[in-house]
Structures are given as C-alpha cells and as structure tokens.
Design an enzyme around this catalytic site. Structure first.
Site, PDB file in Angstrom:
ATOM      1  CE1 TYR A  42      69.821  39.249  56.202  1.00  0.00           C
ATOM      2  CE2 TYR A  42      67.771  38.585  55.146  1.00  0.00           C
ATOM      3  CZ  TYR A  42      68.523  38.779  56.289  1.00  0.00           C
ATOM      4  OH  TYR A  42      67.975  38.491  57.513  1.00  0.00           O
TER       5      TYR A  42
ATOM      6  CG  ASN B   7      77.790  28.722  51.619  1.00  0.00           C
ATOM      7  OD1 ASN B   7      77.104  27.851  51.109  1.00  0.00           O
ATOM      8  ND2 ASN B   7      79.002  28.480  52.086  1.00  0.00           N
ATOM      9  CD1 TRP B   8      72.292  29.655  54.538  1.00  0.00           C
ATOM     10  CD2 TRP B   8      71.617  27.674  55.356  1.00  0.00           C
ATOM     11  NE1 TRP B   8      71.560  29.888  55.680  1.00  0.00           N
ATOM     12  CE2 TRP B   8      71.126  28.687  56.198  1.00  0.00           C
ATOM     13  CE3 TRP B   8      71.314  26.356  55.663  1.00  0.00           C
ATOM     14  CZ2 TRP B   8      70.356  28.423  57.329  1.00  0.00           C
ATOM     15  CZ3 TRP B   8      70.552  26.096  56.790  1.00  0.00           C
ATOM     16  CH2 TRP B   8      70.074  27.110  57.604  1.00  0.00           C
ATOM     17  CG  ASP B   9      70.414  32.688  51.745  1.00  0.00           C
ATOM     18  OD1 ASP B   9      71.225  32.421  52.653  1.00  0.00           O
ATOM     19  OD2 ASP B   9      69.393  33.378  51.932  1.00  0.00           O
TER      20      ASP B   9
ATOM     21  CD  GLN C 196      75.011  31.247  55.448  1.00  0.00           C
ATOM     22  OE1 GLN C 196      74.921  31.192  54.225  1.00  0.00           O
ATOM     23  NE2 GLN C 196      74.149  31.920  56.190  1.00  0.00           N
TER      24      GLN C 196
ATOM     25  CG  ASP D 119      72.135  34.736  61.849  1.00  0.00           C
ATOM     26  OD1 ASP D 119      72.342  33.648  61.287  1.00  0.00           O
ATOM     27  OD2 ASP D 119      72.098  35.810  61.251  1.00  0.00           O
TER      28      ASP D 119
ATOM     29  NE  ARG E  35      67.521  41.443  61.536  1.00  0.00           N
ATOM     30  CZ  ARG E  35      68.140  40.719  60.593  1.00  0.00           C
ATOM     31  NH1 ARG E  35      67.444  40.032  59.699  1.00  0.00           N
ATOM     32  NH2 ARG E  35      69.458  40.656  60.534  1.00  0.00           N
TER      33      ARG E  35
ATOM     34  CE1 TYR F 167      66.935  36.926  60.810  1.00  0.00           C
ATOM     35  CE2 TYR F 167      68.779  36.746  62.321  1.00  0.00           C
ATOM     36  CZ  TYR F 167      68.303  36.971  61.049  1.00  0.00           C
ATOM     37  OH  TYR F 167      69.192  37.235  60.045  1.00  0.00           O
TER      38      TYR F 167
ATOM     39  CD  GLU G 106      64.801  37.184  56.913  1.00  0.00           C
ATOM     40  OE1 GLU G 106      64.289  38.311  57.119  1.00  0.00           O
ATOM     41  OE2 GLU G 106      65.978  36.901  57.191  1.00  0.00           O
TER      42      GLU G 106
HETATM   43  C1  GLC Z   1      70.290  35.688  57.888  1.00  0.00           C
HETATM   44  C2  GLC Z   1      69.980  34.234  58.224  1.00  0.00           C
HETATM   45  C3  GLC Z   1      70.870  33.322  57.390  1.00  0.00           C
HETATM   46  C4  GLC Z   1      70.706  33.653  55.913  1.00  0.00           C
HETATM   47  C5  GLC Z   1      70.921  35.142  55.648  1.00  0.00           C
HETATM   48  C6  GLC Z   1      70.561  35.540  54.245  1.00  0.00           C
HETATM   49  O1  GLC Z   1      71.567  36.032  58.298  1.00  0.00           O
HETATM   50  O2  GLC Z   1      70.142  33.971  59.564  1.00  0.00           O
HETATM   51  O3  GLC Z   1      70.558  31.969  57.614  1.00  0.00           O
HETATM   52  O4  GLC Z   1      71.585  32.894  55.150  1.00  0.00           O
HETATM   53  O5  GLC Z   1      70.137  35.916  56.516  1.00  0.00           O
HETATM   54  O6  GLC Z   1      69.275  35.125  53.928  1.00  0.00           O
END
Ligand code: GLC
Length: 365
Positions: free
Chosen positions: A34, A39-41, A107, A171, A204, A286, A330
């Site tokens: 990633y 956003n929420w991270d 998000q 997801d 995944r 996941y 994760e």
């Molecule tokens: C995945 C997770 C999501 C998170 C992203 C980055 O897509 O489902 O919740 O924000 O990874 O960590």
C-alpha cells in the site's frame, strides 16, 4: 506461539515501523503493498504518532486534508507519488477535479475523533497552537461530514450508503457478498493484480471478488441492492462500532456486549471480523474473519464508554498479546493468533503505541 517480545522492545519496533513507512508528510500503510496515503489509516496512524511526536501527528492529518475535494469529500487513497507496486492506481480511477490524483470514493471518517484527541493532547501544553490547528481544520472536518450526509445518505434514512466495498474499509466483508452477487461482472479490460505479489492469495479477496470490484469502477456507480430496500443481513465486527460512536442505546449496547461474548467463545483472540459461527467465516481471508487491530481499538474503547470495562480490557489484552506473539502484521488469525497479510503495518504499530499510552484511549470516545 513463541518469542514473546517485551513491551519495551515492541514499543521501539512500533516507532521503527512508523519511521520506516514515513514518506515525510504522510505514512504509507505498508511499503510495496500500500504505497500511498489512505484515509482512515491516516487517523489511526496519527494516534500513534501523537505518542511519539505530536507535531508529526498533526502533519499526517493536515496532509490528508490537503487532498480534500471541493465538495468536501476526502478520497480513500491519495496518490501523492507514483508507484508501480499497487493496482488499481490513478490511471484506472482517472479523477480530475481534485488537488491530487486520488480515488473517487471515501473511507470511514475516523479523522474527527482523532483531531479532537490531538487538540486535547496539544492543548495541555500549548493551548495557542491547539487553537490554531483546530480553527484551520474545523471547517474542513465540517465540510467532510456534511458531504457524507449529502452524498451518502441521499434518501435521508440515517444509514450510510457506500458506492463500493472499498468505501467501507472492510473490502471483502461478508456484508457485501449479496450485493456483489447481484451486480454482474461487466466487460472489464484485462488487469494484473499487484496485491497477490506481496501477500499469499489465500489471505486476499478472490479473483471473482476483484472482477466485481473492477466492474464497479468501470461502470456508473449505481448499486442494485439499494433498490431492494433490504438491510444487509451479515454478522460482522463493524456491527459493534455504534459503541465507539456513542450512538447505541443502553439496551442495544447490552445486546452487542452479549453477542460479542458469544463470538469470543468461538476464537482464541477477539475480535474476529465476521461471526466465527457462520459458514462465511474464514480466519485468514482479509475481512471475512481475521482480527484487525484498528477495529479492536475502536470496539475496546466503545465498550469502556458504555461501562463494559472488563470486556473492553479483554479486547485490549488480546490485541496486545497477538501483536506480542506475531508482530506488526496487517491482520491476525483469531483462532491461533498467527499474523497474516502485510508486514510492518502502520496502523498496527501506531495503535500498539496508542494503547500503551492510556490517555489516547480516554479521549477517543
Ligand atoms: C485495505 C483495507 C483498508 C485499508 C487499506 C490500507 O484496502 O481493506 O481498510 O485502509 O488496505 O491499509
């Protein structure tokens, strides 16, 4: 499980994970897997930075808001710098009207809770700085929340609509299975996944699920299932989050607490992301079963808010144990505690730090 790491060692490991994933003004969730700002991270990561460096925590949030759209929306991903280790990137989204390349969906809006915490934390030592920060951010937060009401509750039902499973942050949760099945895979161009090059495919979403994700991207954003008017009947850990939001009644909180107790009977480490007694439960796939630290952090905080201290402490204890046993992964298998998905994961590290610093929890709800 072996090699229990000490809290002090893990504290240092957590800080190192944040430093390693730090791109200067934002922190990527995991290198390679990633490689952008999510956003929420960002909210969870800022809670962790605050323990170590409160200025860096403000920067994290301010960078996120630098990507806010004119209509108030904050995208789920801000593609600040190019990367070829992630799919689908900006070339697929093709958004134009925003300050940076980004997705066209959002998000879960955790930012306001975290900003309030940062404000209170900063105000203790530097009230003037805290006021300056909040007066710049407040109108942006308000615009973001107004956008949710306007764009994601068009029928004024009080329920949040999402245009894509990715918008939920969870997801491949079983909650979206029926809606995805009702939405046929379209005529999508061939594509090459990147996620399964970083993480074992069994951990995944499946190819079929990805075909659906892509179909939603290429077609107009419409959602058949809204037309059925039926509530989604899936038991997922997101159902406990009204406790965190403080919107459950005392009666509802009691039902949620006893449901959670029951779920915990099915696993060694709570909280599984889906009901462990349901057939869709998969402990490593996941959002279909694994334990996620960000959800646990919110559930634990919410339980304490409603006076379920013992249960809240149990979730915290099990979360810290699973990290001590398996590291900054994760997500985790709730049956045996093994780590899964990405390694050196930012929000796991950040929330471990936040958990060690009690004041973060006290302010979270
Ligand atoms: C995945 C997770 C999501 C998170 C992203 C980055 O897509 O489902 O919740 O924000 O990874 O960590």
């Amino acid at each position: 499980m072996v090699n229990l790491a000490s809290k002090q060692t893990l504290r240092e490991d957590s800080i190192n994970v944040l430093k390693q994933n730090d791109y200067g003004t934002y922190t990527v969730p995991a290198l390679g897997l990633y490689p952008f700002q999510w956003n929420w991270d960002t909210g969870f990561v800022a809670a962790g930075w605050a323990v170590y460096d409160v200025d860096r925590a403000w920067t994290e949030i301010e960078t996120l808001f630098a990507g806010q759209w004119a209509d108030g929306m904050i995208p789920s991903i801000l593609f600040w710098k190019p990367s070829d280790t992630y799919f689908p990137g900006p070339e697929i989204w093709g958004t134009k009207e925003n300050p940076s390349n980004s997705t066209g969906i959002s998000q879960p809006p955790i930012a306001a809770v975290i900003v309030r915490y940062l404000y209170e934390y900063t105000a203790k030592n530097n009230p003037q700085l805290a006021r300056e920060k909040i007066s710049t951010l407040f109108p942006k937060l308000l615009a973001y929340h107004r956008w949710w009401y306007k764009a994601r509750d068009p029928l004024n039902t009080g329920l949040v609509a999402i245009l894509h499973p990715w918008e939920s942050g969870m997801d491949n949760s079983p909650a979206w299975d029926d809606a995805l099945k009702a939405f046929p895979v379209g005529d999508i161009p061939p594509y090459e996944r990147q996620d399964t090059k970083h993480v074992n495919a069994s951990m995944r979403p499946s190819k079929d699920t990805y075909d659906h994700y892509l179909s939603l991207l290429y077609r107009p954003f419409s959602c058949e299932n809204q037309l059925t008017g039926k509530l989604v009947n899936a038991r997922i850990s997101g159902a406990f989050l009204p406790l965190f939001a403080g919107v459950a009644t005392e009666e509802q909180a009691a039902v949620l607490a006893s449901t959670l107790q029951h779920w915990l009977d099915g696993v060694k480490y709570g909280v599984p992301s889906a009901d462990p007694f349901e057939p869709q439960f998969d402990p490593i796939k996941y959002w279909s079963g694994p334990l996620w630290i960000n959800i646990n952090w919110m559930i634990s905080s919410g339980l304490r808010h409603y006076g379920y201290d013992e249960l809240g402490e149990r979730i915290e204890r099990e979360s810290l144990s699973v990290i001590q046993e398996s590291g900054m992964r994760e997500y985790f298998n709730p049956i045996n505690g093994e780590g899964a998905g990405g390694e050196s994961f930012s929000w796991t590290a950040a929330l471990y730090l936040a958990w060690l610093d009690d004041s973060v929890l006290q302010h979270a709800t």
